[in-house]
Design an enzyme around this catalytic site. Structure first.
Site, PDB file in Angstrom:
ATOM      1  N   THR A   1       0.823  -1.211   0.000  1.00 53.12           N
ATOM      2  CA  THR A   1       0.000   0.000   0.000  1.00 53.12           C
ATOM      3  C   THR A   1       0.859   1.263   0.000  1.00 53.12           C
ATOM      4  OG1 THR A   1      -0.158   0.110   2.419  1.00 53.12           O
ATOM      5  CG2 THR A   1      -1.817  -1.201   1.267  1.00 53.12           C
ATOM      6  N   ASP A   2       0.197   2.382  -0.317  1.00 51.39           N
ATOM      7  CA  ASP A   2       0.868   3.673  -0.260  1.00 51.39           C
ATOM      8  C   ASP A   2       0.618   4.302   1.114  1.00 51.39           C
ATOM      9  OD1 ASP A   2      -1.744   4.659  -0.337  1.00 51.39           O
ATOM     10  OD2 ASP A   2      -1.630   5.248  -2.432  1.00 51.39           O
ATOM     11  N   MET A   3       0.969   5.566   1.266  1.00 49.06           N
ATOM     12  CA  MET A   3       0.831   6.235   2.562  1.00 49.06           C
ATOM     13  C   MET A   3      -0.627   6.386   3.003  1.00 49.06           C
ATOM     14  SD  MET A   3       3.841   9.101   2.344  1.00 49.06           S
ATOM     15  CE  MET A   3       3.448   9.751   3.949  1.00 49.06           C
TER      16      MET A   3
END
Length: 144
Positions: free
Chosen positions: A14-16
């Site tokens: 996942t990203d931030m």
């Protein structure tokens, strides 16, 4: 025929914002293709041991709704077309519990892979190098 391969979204994918990073779907698609082959009697490891590899030649991906960290999903994999040197897989990602006959996929992709010699990376004919796999692809495309 299709194969559904389960996915649990890991934090590293996942990203931030906790949303699956778009490139992570390529890993899900790879898992789906390997699982599809395995469940139909073909081992990607054995293909490599015979001196061949099947790299991605083209990826056509449409992103819809997001998956998030911790969610359960599945990749539905099928073969859409095949030539002596290429196979096109249709791969769609759904949330666990979705009905693919009713629900829209979160991600929809067509992945084109080619067969190459492991040493030279030159394309080879699936029809001649892996005739059983090529025959399987043809049956799948014909809907048999």
């Amino acid at each position: 025929m299709f194969v559904d391969t389960p996915i649990t979204v890991r934090y590293a994918e996942t990203d931030m914002m906790g949303v699956v990073y778009h490139g992570s779907y390529l890993l899900y698609f790879e898992d789906g293709r390997v699982d599809f082959l395995k469940r139909n009697g073909f081992s990607y490891t054995e293909i490599e041991e015979q001196g061949y590899m099947s790299p991605v030649y083209h990826a056509d991906i449409s992103y819809g709704a997001a998956l998030r960290y911790g969610e359960e999903a599945f990749v539905r994999t099928s073969v859409e077309s095949a030539t002596p040197t290429r196979a096109v897989y249709r791969q769609r990602v759904f949330r666990a519990g979705d009905d693919p006959e009713v629900d829209r996929p979160l991600v929809d992709a067509k992945m084109t892979l080619c067969l190459v010699d492991k040493e030279t990376f030159r394309p080879v004919s699936q029809k001649h190098a892996l005739p059983a796999l090529y025959a399987f692809y043809q049956q799948e495309v014909a809907g048999e």
